[in-house]
Scaffold this motif. Structure first.
Motif: not given
Length: 495
Positions: A468-483
């Motif tokens: 759930t992303i503010q302004g876009h609602g619940k979306v499916r995405c690929y998450v890449v973390r800086a760490a």
């Protein structure tokens, strides 16, 4: 039989009785033949005998063999000078010049393919700027088999190279100037040469024509590698093509390191060319004769060669290397084994270990340029994603919580990473993820990124996550973390 003789030019009488008399005579004469010669239509090994490109046979098979296939127009005699002249004027200068020694050892690898690596055909590409001695190395290597000039080049069409390759079956081929090949054909030609078979074609009646086949080692040269050449046509070299023609980079000072008392390394190159054009064709014949003399005991010889190969691989290949690296290493090992065998036969005037050391230098040069020991697809897929984020991380990702942002061609959302890492976490939408993979399979790249710890997978075995992303609602995405990216780069630096 009479028809065959007629097709060969014999004038047959029209009288049926005389034709029967001829047939009766031929049948009677056939029974009187005590010795037979087996006609073959393939060059290379034939049960203990080796048929050279010019049709000459070395060694003796179970029964006499004679080549009955087509021979290309040969431009010069096959031998000149002496073996001793070649050893003293050419081969001995490879000492302390590992790339030259490797090129020479390559010339002896093809005849061992059947015993050591039946599926290991392929080539190497000496890569570097012009006037660095690459073509000289090719001429020297070619002189082991025959006249070294003019050198065959990549400029020939794929169809033309088929005939050249078939004429070198179980042997050795040099190809100068990779830059001259049509970039549209580069990848296909590399596959063809390494895989050992021509295109399937139909004959005049519509049936399948017998395909040309071969098994060989080839040595190429060029100012660029296969991947660079294919990129001229907008293509990317696949892992299979890279494995078949690994690039051996040329040092900035050139292919040679020791002038052996000559005024300069340039003088050494001129000397090698002159001597290779004066003494040629003897080394390969002596090598083949030595193998033929041991043919009855070839199982013992094969066992020793395989043990040499295993020892070289154990010392050369880093632990945990991918199968692609091991496959390329196997071809370098074959060259090392061939050079050591030629040395033991007295064909190469080198100390023991010279060929093995030269192969190791060239293998490490290839591996250093490659930069990783894993699978090519894995490395390239990860690099494609990270490169995409580096190029587009600011311009095409809106910042988490910024409701007023207007992003053209939006690829996702970024959020300042928490913890000690100074960077961004990226939430990439599926369409942008596919774009980031740059032609690789999006699902495969996602898997390798997850395996490498770069991609944070979702639940139930899925590689994307529902966020759930503010302004876009619940979306499916690929998450890449800086760490995760930081840890990946640390691992690369340590390697």
């Amino acid at each position: 039989m009479a028809r065959t003789m007629g097709q060969g030019g014999l004038m047959l009488p029209p009288d049926a009785a005389k034709r029967k008399d001829l047939l009766r005579y031929l049948c009677g004469a056939a029974r009187m033949v005590k010795a037979r010669v087996r006609l073959v239509d393939a060059l290379g090994w034939q049960d203990g005998a080796f048929i050279l490109p010019g049709g000459e046979t070395i060694g003796q098979a179970g029964e006499p063999v004679r080549y009955a296939g087509e021979l290309p127009g040969l431009h010069a005699r096959a031998v000149r000078g002496t073996l001793q002249g070649w050893q003293e004027g050419v081969a001995r200068f490879a000492l302390r010049n590992p790339r030259l020694a490797f090129a020479i050892a390559c010339a002896f690898a093809g005849p061992l393919l059947e015993m050591v690596r039946p599926d290991g055909g392929g080539g190497f590409n000496l890569m570097g700027f012009s006037s660095k001695g690459k073509s000289t190395c090719l001429e020297v290597a070619a002189s082991a088999w025959g006249r070294p000039d003019p050198l065959p080049t990549w400029r020939a069409s794929g169809n033309g190279l088929e005939g050249i390759a078939a004429n070198r079956n179980d042997g050795f081929l040099v190809l100068d100037e990779l830059s001259q090949v049509d970039p549209k054909e580069a990848g296909a030609v590399a596959y063809m040469l390494a895989n050992g078979s021509a295109k399937a074609r139909a004959n005049r009646e519509g049936g399948a024509r017998a395909m040309r086949q071969w098994r060989l080692i080839f040595l190429s040269s060029g100012e660029q590698g296969l991947e660079d050449k294919m990129q001229e046509d907008g293509k990317r070299a696949r892992a299979g093509q890279e494995v078949r023609v690994p690039d051996i980079p040329c040092p900035s000072e050139g292919m040679f390191e020791d002038a052996h008392g000559l005024p300069s390394l340039g003088a050494l190159a001129e000397h090698l060319k002159a001597q290779a054009r004066h003494h040629y064709g003897h080394a390969a014949r002596a090598f083949l004769q030595g193998i033929c003399e041991e043919w009855e005991r070839r199982e013992v010889m094969q066992s020793k060669l395989l043990e040499m190969e295993r020892a070289w691989l154990a010392s050369a290949v880093p632990a945990g290397s991918d199968a692609q690296v091991r496959r390329v290493a196997g071809r370098f090992a074959l060259v090392a084994v061939a050079g050591e065998l030629a040395q033991r036969m007295g064909v190469l005037p080198w100390p023991e270990g010279e060929a093995s050391g030269a192969a190791l230098v060239c293998f490490r040069a290839w591996l250093d340029r490659r930069g990783f020991t894993g699978a090519s697809e894995v490395h390239r897929g990860i690099e494609a994603v990270l490169s995409f984020l580096e190029r587009n991380g600011q311009a095409r990702f809106d910042e988490w919580g910024d409701k007023d942002a207007r992003i053209i061609n939006r690829a996702g959302t970024r959020r300042r990473a928490e913890g000690p890492v100074d960077g961004w976490d990226f939430f990439i939408i599926p369409s942008a993820w596919k774009e980031a993979c740059q032609g690789f399979s999006a699902s495969n790249v996602a898997k390798v990124c997850a395996d490498a710890g770069i991609l944070e997978p979702g639940t139930e075995g899925k590689l994307s996550r529902s966020v759930t992303i503010q302004g876009h609602g619940k979306v499916r995405c690929y998450v890449v973390r800086a760490a995760a990216v930081a840890i990946h780069h640390q691992g690369e630096d340590a390697a």
